[in-house]
Design a protein around this motif. Sequence first.
Motif, PDB file in Angstrom:
ATOM      1  N   GLY A 413       0.708  -1.248   0.121  1.00  0.00           N
ATOM      2  CA  GLY A 413       0.115   0.120  -0.056  1.00  0.00           C
ATOM      3  C   GLY A 413       0.607   1.203  -0.055  1.00  0.00           C
ATOM      4  O   GLY A 413       0.223   2.497   0.011  1.00  0.00           O
ATOM      5  N   MET A 414       2.019   1.282  -0.378  1.00  0.00           N
ATOM      6  CA  MET A 414       3.030   2.468  -0.551  1.00  0.00           C
ATOM      7  C   MET A 414       2.367   3.263  -1.291  1.00  0.00           C
ATOM      8  O   MET A 414       1.899   3.024  -2.690  1.00  0.00           O
ATOM      9  N   THR A 415       2.131   4.640  -1.181  1.00  0.00           N
ATOM     10  CA  THR A 415       1.888   5.796  -2.072  1.00  0.00           C
ATOM     11  C   THR A 415       2.874   6.535  -2.456  1.00  0.00           C
ATOM     12  O   THR A 415       3.801   6.612  -1.677  1.00  0.00           O
ATOM     13  N   LYS A 416       2.819   6.939  -3.834  1.00  0.00           N
ATOM     14  CA  LYS A 416       3.967   7.890  -4.295  1.00  0.00           C
ATOM     15  C   LYS A 416       3.148   9.264  -4.645  1.00  0.00           C
ATOM     16  O   LYS A 416       1.848   9.310  -4.922  1.00  0.00           O
ATOM     17  N   HIS A 417       4.055  10.576  -4.465  1.00  0.00           N
ATOM     18  CA  HIS A 417       3.609  11.874  -4.988  1.00  0.00           C
ATOM     19  C   HIS A 417       4.696  12.511  -5.616  1.00  0.00           C
ATOM     20  O   HIS A 417       5.592  13.150  -5.155  1.00  0.00           O
ATOM     21  N   ASN A 418       4.736  11.979  -6.979  1.00  0.00           N
ATOM     22  CA  ASN A 418       5.884  12.317  -7.847  1.00  0.00           C
ATOM     23  C   ASN A 418       5.540  13.646  -8.578  1.00  0.00           C
ATOM     24  O   ASN A 418       4.484  14.302  -8.579  1.00  0.00           O
ATOM     25  N   GLN A 419       6.791  14.460  -8.299  1.00  0.00           N
ATOM     26  CA  GLN A 419       6.646  15.719  -9.072  1.00  0.00           C
ATOM     27  C   GLN A 419       6.992  15.892 -10.437  1.00  0.00           C
ATOM     28  O   GLN A 419       6.838  16.878 -11.083  1.00  0.00           O
ATOM     29  N   VAL A 420       7.117  14.826 -11.019  1.00  0.00           N
ATOM     30  CA  VAL A 420       7.738  14.865 -12.549  1.00  0.00           C
ATOM     31  C   VAL A 420       6.851  13.683 -13.069  1.00  0.00           C
ATOM     32  O   VAL A 420       6.657  12.757 -12.808  1.00  0.00           O
ATOM     33  N   ALA A 421       6.438  14.080 -14.479  1.00  0.00           N
ATOM     34  CA  ALA A 421       5.763  13.254 -15.370  1.00  0.00           C
ATOM     35  C   ALA A 421       6.239  13.034 -16.593  1.00  0.00           C
ATOM     36  O   ALA A 421       6.751  14.221 -17.141  1.00  0.00           O
ATOM     37  N   VAL A 422       6.241  12.095 -17.316  1.00  0.00           N
ATOM     38  CA  VAL A 422       6.610  11.698 -18.847  1.00  0.00           C
ATOM     39  C   VAL A 422       5.191  11.495 -19.424  1.00  0.00           C
ATOM     40  O   VAL A 422       4.302  10.825 -19.066  1.00  0.00           O
ATOM     41  N   TYR A 423       4.856  12.525 -20.451  1.00  0.00           N
ATOM     42  CA  TYR A 423       3.792  12.490 -21.266  1.00  0.00           C
ATOM     43  C   TYR A 423       3.865  11.559 -22.637  1.00  0.00           C
ATOM     44  O   TYR A 423       4.716  11.933 -23.309  1.00  0.00           O
ATOM     45  N   VAL A 424       3.218  10.466 -22.575  1.00  0.00           N
ATOM     46  CA  VAL A 424       3.208   9.639 -23.782  1.00  0.00           C
ATOM     47  C   VAL A 424       1.630   9.601 -24.452  1.00  0.00           C
ATOM     48  O   VAL A 424       0.848   9.910 -23.983  1.00  0.00           O
ATOM     49  N   SER A 425       1.826   9.166 -25.733  1.00  0.00           N
ATOM     50  CA  SER A 425       0.580   9.026 -26.543  1.00  0.00           C
ATOM     51  C   SER A 425       0.676   8.251 -27.509  1.00  0.00           C
ATOM     52  O   SER A 425       1.590   7.958 -28.396  1.00  0.00           O
ATOM     53  N   ASN A 426      -0.441   6.948 -27.714  1.00  0.00           N
ATOM     54  CA  ASN A 426      -0.485   6.027 -28.572  1.00  0.00           C
ATOM     55  C   ASN A 426      -0.763   6.772 -29.859  1.00  0.00           C
ATOM     56  O   ASN A 426      -0.244   6.053 -31.079  1.00  0.00           O
ATOM     57  N   THR A 427      -1.322   8.028 -29.967  1.00  0.00           N
ATOM     58  CA  THR A 427      -1.852   8.542 -31.435  1.00  0.00           C
ATOM     59  C   THR A 427      -0.370   8.956 -31.801  1.00  0.00           C
ATOM     60  O   THR A 427      -0.101   9.102 -32.964  1.00  0.00           O
ATOM     61  N   ALA A 428       0.491   9.553 -30.771  1.00  0.00           N
ATOM     62  CA  ALA A 428       1.562  10.400 -31.485  1.00  0.00           C
ATOM     63  C   ALA A 428       2.502   9.023 -31.856  1.00  0.00           C
ATOM     64  O   ALA A 428       3.483   9.094 -32.755  1.00  0.00           O
ATOM     65  N   GLN A 429       2.425   7.812 -31.054  1.00  0.00           N
ATOM     66  CA  GLN A 429       3.279   6.739 -31.337  1.00  0.00           C
ATOM     67  C   GLN A 429       2.924   6.318 -32.838  1.00  0.00           C
ATOM     68  O   GLN A 429       4.135   6.192 -33.335  1.00  0.00           O
ATOM     69  N   THR A 430       1.884   5.987 -32.976  1.00  0.00           N
ATOM     70  CA  THR A 430       1.679   5.422 -34.218  1.00  0.00           C
ATOM     71  C   THR A 430       2.087   6.469 -35.401  1.00  0.00           C
ATOM     72  O   THR A 430       2.420   6.013 -36.578  1.00  0.00           O
ATOM     73  N   VAL A 478       7.878  16.101 -19.028  1.00  0.00           N
ATOM     74  CA  VAL A 478       8.491  15.838 -20.094  1.00  0.00           C
ATOM     75  C   VAL A 478       7.635  15.406 -21.524  1.00  0.00           C
ATOM     76  O   VAL A 478       6.930  14.199 -20.972  1.00  0.00           O
ATOM     77  N   VAL A 479       7.643  15.697 -22.509  1.00  0.00           N
ATOM     78  CA  VAL A 479       6.846  15.616 -23.515  1.00  0.00           C
ATOM     79  C   VAL A 479       7.645  15.022 -24.786  1.00  0.00           C
ATOM     80  O   VAL A 479       8.247  15.767 -25.653  1.00  0.00           O
ATOM     81  N   PRO A 480       8.037  13.856 -25.089  1.00  0.00           N
ATOM     82  CA  PRO A 480       8.859  13.133 -26.091  1.00  0.00           C
ATOM     83  C   PRO A 480       8.101  13.061 -27.538  1.00  0.00           C
ATOM     84  O   PRO A 480       7.030  12.331 -27.350  1.00  0.00           O
ATOM     85  N   ALA A 481       8.390  13.776 -28.281  1.00  0.00           N
ATOM     86  CA  ALA A 481       8.000  13.416 -29.739  1.00  0.00           C
ATOM     87  C   ALA A 481       6.387  13.218 -30.049  1.00  0.00           C
ATOM     88  O   ALA A 481       5.726  12.263 -30.242  1.00  0.00           O
ATOM     89  N   LEU A 482       5.773  14.453 -29.481  1.00  0.00           N
ATOM     90  CA  LEU A 482       4.196  14.439 -29.672  1.00  0.00           C
ATOM     91  C   LEU A 482       3.974  14.833 -30.920  1.00  0.00           C
ATOM     92  O   LEU A 482       3.507  15.712 -31.200  1.00  0.00           O
ATOM     93  N   TYR A 483       4.179  13.767 -31.804  1.00  0.00           N
ATOM     94  CA  TYR A 483       4.187  14.214 -33.364  1.00  0.00           C
ATOM     95  C   TYR A 483       2.734  14.233 -33.828  1.00  0.00           C
ATOM     96  O   TYR A 483       2.377  15.207 -34.551  1.00  0.00           O
ATOM     97  N   ALA A 484       1.643  13.656 -33.324  1.00  0.00           N
ATOM     98  CA  ALA A 484       0.135  13.930 -33.742  1.00  0.00           C
ATOM     99  C   ALA A 484      -0.388  14.467 -32.210  1.00  0.00           C
ATOM    100  O   ALA A 484      -0.537  13.425 -31.348  1.00  0.00           O
TER     101      ALA A 484
END
Length: 700
Positions: A413-430, A478-484
């Motif tokens: 039941g450990m909880t996390k409160h992270n200050q950073v996110a990596v933003y990913v997208s299946n739409t951008a991936q394809t 962090v937003v890598p390669a948000l192509y679409a």
Amino acid sequence: MEGRIMQRFVKALASAIVALPAAAQAQVPDTILYGVAYYDEYTPVDRVDEDARMMKAAGISVVRIAESTWGTLEPQPGVFDFSHVDRMLAAMHKQGIKVIVGTPTYAVPTWLARQHPNVLIVGRDGVRAQYGSRQNMDITDPDYRAAAERVIVALVDHVKDHPAVIGYQLDNETSSFNTSGPAVQAAFVQSIKAKWPSLDALNQAWGLNYWSNRINRWEDFPSTNGSINASMSNAFAAYQRSLVTDFLAWQAKLVRAHARPGQFMTQNFSLGWREGSYGIQPEADHWKAARSLDIAGIDIYHPTQDKLTGAEIAFGGDEARSIRNGQNYLVLETEAQGFPQWTPYPGQLRLQAFSHLASGAQMVAYWHWATTANAAETYWRGLLSQDYKPNAEYAAAKEIGAEIARLGPKLAGMTKHNQVAVYVSNTAQTAFNSFKPEGIEYNQVMRPFYDALYRMNVEADILSPDSTRKLDDYKLIVVPALYAASDAEIARLNDYAKRGGHLLYTFKSGFSDENTKVRYAAQPGAIAEAAGVTYQEYTIPVGVTLAGNPFGVSDADNAPRWWMEMLKPTTAEVVARYQHPSWPAGAAMTRNHWGKGEVSYVGFMPSDALAEKIVAAEVARAGVEPSVAGVQFPLIVRGGTLKNGHKVRYVLNYSAVPQHLAAPASGTELLHERKVQRGGSIDLAAWDVAIIEEDGRSGS
């Protein structure tokens, strides 16, 4: 709804709940599960009772069964044989081991393929699959669904009242398997017709006038299998992902209607693959598909020996936790031995197990108990080898099992409160993968930026366009390669920065809209104003470096790779410039004040070392503190807050060399039950782990 869902999971563990407030009880299971997959029908001799005794001795508390066994469960249509299931349930229950039952729908029996050959998948080549491999079926086919429903209902009705059964795994590593036969194509057209009633609007949005691909009547809509139009192809890929969401929701509803109250539903999602689990899965939208589950599950496989870094474990765990908005998750499959090149060094199996817990796993289970003697996975080894005798991995598992049994109630039941996110997208991936520079896939762009955070001990959540988490919860995204992406999606990110957040975009972001149509605008499209930069030219870098080596890396690492955009700042400051004897010294990276926040843009793909320096600078500017200041890979520190309010830190040594860490706070090292004073040395042997419960309650 979240509370009721998690309560089902907690109750299913069939043991007392730690005394907590009602709201907390709905989120925290009371212990960590340690498990294996087990198949009585695979064993060379009758040994189910002996295997259960060996599991108990090793501290195994849960097994997964049945997900591969349709042909054994139902040898002929409507004729069921549950004898092997009953044997496993009886043996495990006798040893006090709980059971997760898998629905057996990912490997169809021979009689179904003979009786209804239409259940076999038709792929992009237009050829119907031959029988033999698993996951060779069309998950939308009515005959497949009817047969699947029959076996699911029969199995769940048979096992639901057994006291050992705590939950169900729906299917196995479900994806669309690229089903694209005529029936699927027709259903896709209907979905497009509902979204785009006007063919003129569709033709315009997808740019179908090119090469006379224009569709003038719905009856003329072509198969997507031969399409040269990325808009069409990527819309179809999104539709295929929706089939996975629908399929798992269908199974979840069906199983819930027959399961005993308190039994949970999970699924073992698989990740993208590159010599192991690597990046997001292109054939399923995990964020949407996970909504029908009670708790997410994940399969994580990774290199070991000198290639063991823990990054794949961390990424897979962070994704699994994030797809249910921070809820803990189950590792339903990981390797004990796996491929021959993955045989772990002494100490690595234990390090791997606690690395999963460090990301928030509530269960670690091996695929599988003992290595099969037949067929395709003969050399994919389980915890035991083909002789079923105790070995080095079994001895390690006994140590791990004893430690988890002792510490599980505290660590769960450990909880996390992270200050950073990596933003990913299946739409951008394809979309990105439709126009891969240098043959490089989306995940190969995303992972180095994630890995940079991991190596500097900055933990991150994994967000997607379907996440419901508030962007303002993070100091840096962090937003890598948000192509679409749609204008609205990009506006949501830009507005986060405007309110005071910190954004790091990479190259090939904002280039096309959600329909994979290039924006008729100065690039990077909707990002341009917030980033304070535009560009018109781009190329493949050859002989290019960064002028003056601004990030202080080696000469070999101070070089763009794969792609470079010639950036022209409007309001942004230049962080780095290209250097080449013929190219002008154009901007390579910029940084722009945007409202109360900041938007940085990297116009090229950096080397791994350069990515780490770039990310480190952005982390510092965003005011994010690493887990422990100054500590980097191979010493990894991850953690969170325990149920009792205390901070916990997992200290993981990913090297063959002993490591030392000055304790950041006073507390107790749980594995060895010894006190640690602030500033005192935490000493780790090769491939070792320590778990520090800090004194006092966390302020997070």
